[in-house]
Design a protein around this motif. Structure first.
Motif, mmCIF file in Angstrom:
data_model
loop_
_atom_site.group_PDB
_atom_site.id
_atom_site.type_symbol
_atom_site.label_atom_id
_atom_site.label_comp_id
_atom_site.label_asym_id
_atom_site.label_seq_id
_atom_site.Cartn_x
_atom_site.Cartn_y
_atom_site.Cartn_z
ATOM 1 N N HIS A 188 0.816 -1.212 0.000
ATOM 2 C CA HIS A 188 0.000 0.000 0.000
ATOM 3 C C HIS A 188 0.854 1.269 0.000
ATOM 4 O O HIS A 188 0.330 2.369 0.147
ATOM 5 C CB HIS A 188 -0.937 0.001 1.211
ATOM 6 C CG HIS A 188 -1.896 -1.155 1.209
ATOM 7 N ND1 HIS A 188 -1.632 -2.342 1.877
ATOM 8 C CD2 HIS A 188 -3.085 -1.330 0.599
ATOM 9 C CE1 HIS A 188 -2.634 -3.185 1.689
ATOM 10 N NE2 HIS A 188 -3.522 -2.600 0.912
ATOM 11 N N SER A 190 2.299 1.966 7.404
ATOM 12 C CA SER A 190 1.887 1.247 6.204
ATOM 13 C C SER A 190 2.719 -0.015 6.029
ATOM 14 O O SER A 190 2.188 -1.088 5.720
ATOM 15 C CB SER A 190 2.027 2.151 4.975
ATOM 16 O OG SER A 190 1.616 1.484 3.804
ATOM 17 N N GLY A 228 1.802 -2.435 8.867
ATOM 18 C CA GLY A 228 0.389 -2.783 8.763
ATOM 19 C C GLY A 228 0.084 -3.674 7.576
ATOM 20 O O GLY A 228 -0.713 -4.619 7.685
ATOM 21 N N SER A 229 0.705 -3.397 6.434
ATOM 22 C CA SER A 229 0.462 -4.218 5.245
ATOM 23 C C SER A 229 0.975 -5.637 5.460
ATOM 24 O O SER A 229 0.328 -6.617 5.057
ATOM 25 C CB SER A 229 1.149 -3.597 4.024
ATOM 26 O OG SER A 229 0.571 -2.352 3.705
ATOM 27 N N ALA A 232 1.394 -7.151 8.429
ATOM 28 C CA ALA A 232 0.543 -7.797 9.429
ATOM 29 C C ALA A 232 -0.813 -8.177 8.832
ATOM 30 O O ALA A 232 -1.365 -9.247 9.146
ATOM 31 C CB ALA A 232 0.351 -6.866 10.625
ATOM 32 N N ARG A 233 -1.359 -7.307 7.977
ATOM 33 C CA ARG A 233 -2.637 -7.603 7.328
ATOM 34 C C ARG A 233 -2.541 -8.875 6.489
ATOM 35 O O ARG A 233 -3.445 -9.719 6.513
ATOM 36 C CB ARG A 233 -3.081 -6.432 6.460
ATOM 37 C CG ARG A 233 -4.406 -6.650 5.724
ATOM 38 C CD ARG A 233 -4.680 -5.516 4.753
ATOM 39 N NE ARG A 233 -4.862 -4.264 5.441
ATOM 40 C CZ ARG A 233 -6.024 -3.842 5.942
ATOM 41 N NH1 ARG A 233 -7.112 -4.602 5.811
ATOM 42 N NH2 ARG A 233 -6.115 -2.682 6.547
ATOM 43 N N TRP A 234 -1.427 -9.012 5.757
ATOM 44 C CA TRP A 234 -1.244 -10.210 4.942
ATOM 45 C C TRP A 234 -1.211 -11.458 5.827
ATOM 46 O O TRP A 234 -1.826 -12.474 5.492
ATOM 47 C CB TRP A 234 0.044 -10.113 4.126
ATOM 48 C CG TRP A 234 0.266 -11.306 3.256
ATOM 49 C CD1 TRP A 234 -0.184 -11.502 1.989
ATOM 50 C CD2 TRP A 234 0.974 -12.505 3.612
ATOM 51 N NE1 TRP A 234 0.203 -12.731 1.523
ATOM 52 C CE2 TRP A 234 0.909 -13.370 2.502
ATOM 53 C CE3 TRP A 234 1.652 -12.915 4.761
ATOM 54 C CZ2 TRP A 234 1.508 -14.635 2.510
ATOM 55 C CZ3 TRP A 234 2.243 -14.176 4.772
ATOM 56 C CH2 TRP A 234 2.169 -15.019 3.652
ATOM 57 N N LEU A 262 -2.630 -11.866 8.743
ATOM 58 C CA LEU A 262 -3.972 -12.110 9.262
ATOM 59 C C LEU A 262 -4.891 -12.680 8.186
ATOM 60 O O LEU A 262 -5.759 -13.512 8.474
ATOM 61 C CB LEU A 262 -4.558 -10.811 9.812
ATOM 62 C CG LEU A 262 -3.911 -10.262 11.086
ATOM 63 C CD1 LEU A 262 -4.433 -8.857 11.373
ATOM 64 C CD2 LEU A 262 -4.180 -11.177 12.273
ATOM 65 N N ASP A 263 -4.699 -12.233 6.948
ATOM 66 C CA ASP A 263 -5.553 -12.693 5.844
ATOM 67 C C ASP A 263 -5.164 -14.081 5.343
ATOM 68 O O ASP A 263 -5.942 -14.713 4.615
ATOM 69 C CB ASP A 263 -5.487 -11.704 4.677
ATOM 70 C CG ASP A 263 -6.192 -10.389 4.970
ATOM 71 O OD1 ASP A 263 -6.984 -10.355 5.936
ATOM 72 O OD2 ASP A 263 -5.942 -9.403 4.248
ATOM 73 N N ARG A 291 4.099 -12.056 10.498
ATOM 74 C CA ARG A 291 3.594 -11.340 11.667
ATOM 75 C C ARG A 291 4.741 -10.985 12.612
ATOM 76 O O ARG A 291 4.803 -9.869 13.149
ATOM 77 C CB ARG A 291 2.552 -12.201 12.388
ATOM 78 C CG ARG A 291 1.937 -11.529 13.624
ATOM 79 C CD ARG A 291 1.200 -10.241 13.244
ATOM 80 N NE ARG A 291 0.642 -9.589 14.396
ATOM 81 C CZ ARG A 291 -0.615 -9.782 14.825
ATOM 82 N NH1 ARG A 291 -1.405 -10.617 14.182
ATOM 83 N NH2 ARG A 291 -1.059 -9.145 15.883
#
Length: 247
Positions: free
Chosen positions: A13, A198, A201-202, A204-206, A208-209, A220
């Motif tokens: 992102h 960003s 977060g990007s 960590a988001r990956w 989690l997804d 993570r």
């Protein structure tokens, strides 16, 4: 999980791999390309070629070449270039930036946040000079110490005190090497914060997804470690400057 994969996921992102906003990128590129309507640009360590693609989109008579070791990032660069419609004016090379050679010189050579590929700022400028056309310019991005780093900061970064200098010393070294700064931009703390949130977060988001992915835990862990090193370490200590230089 290798560093290239972590970096690619972390920059999902924030494709510009530096603490610089899109507005700042546009302003820097406008300065760097203002001297000619038709030119050639080279990015040594281009990643996903964010700088080059933006330059080509804004200047239909420019051509560009990007060099990077991350094959997946170069694939993303090709996809983005096709989506923007500039793929025919962009050449991408999968190899060490230090190994790249070209028959024709370039009006603009970039290396933003990639000076490690050459062993530091001055070796990067020496490499850029080899590719530069007469009257051409170099756009280089480098970290510097906003304030004296503590031992904890250096440990967190895995850096030595001499890896960087303060802004004045960094600029003095560039001038002593025969370059003249014709513009420069120091990233703000807000830009740093946006970039780091960003980045972490990007990643960590990956994680989690994709909880069942074999690399989810490693992603993570990398995000958590990087966030802690930033917030509890180099935030406010490590700065970033982008300099536009001429010989």
């Amino acid at each position: 999980m290798d560093r290239q994969t972590i970096s690619r996921l972390a920059h999902a992102h924030h494709p510009i791999a530096a603490p610089v906003t899109d507005e700042s990128v546009a302003r820097l590129l406008a300065r760097a390309t203002a001297h000619t309507e038709a030119g050639r640009a080279l990015d040594l360590g281009c990643g996903e070629a964010g700088w080059l693609i933006r330059a080509l989109a804004a200047h239909p008579r420019w051509q560009a070449v990007g060099v990077d070791l991350d094959a997946a990032a170069l694939t993303r660069a090709r996809e983005t270039a096709e989506a923007v419609g500039v793929e025919r004016r962009l050449g991408l090379h999968h190899l060490e930036a230090a190994e790249f050679s070209a028959r024709e010189p370039f009006d603009l050579v970039l290396s933003i946040g990639a000076t490690h590929a050459f062993g530091g700022l001055l070796p990067t400028l020496a490499a850029a000079r080899e590719h530069l056309a007469p009257g051409g310019q170099v756009l280089v991005g480098e970290a510097f110490w906003e304030r004296e780093p503590t031992a904890a900061v250096l440990d967190g970064l895995g850096a030595a005190r001499d890896d960087f200098a303060d802004l004045a010393t960094t600029t003095d070294r560039v001038i002593a090497d025969g370059w003249t700064p014709v513009y420069g931009y120091v990233s703000s703390l807000q830009e740093w914060d946006d970039y780091e949130f960003s980045w972490t977060g990007s990643l960590a988001r990956w994680a989690l997804d994709h909880p069942d992915h074999p690399d989810a835990a490693a992603a993570r862990e990398a995000a958590d470690r990087h966030r802690a090193e930033w917030l509890h370490g180099y935030r406010g200590t490590l700065g970033f400057v982008t300099l536009l230089l001429r010989r």
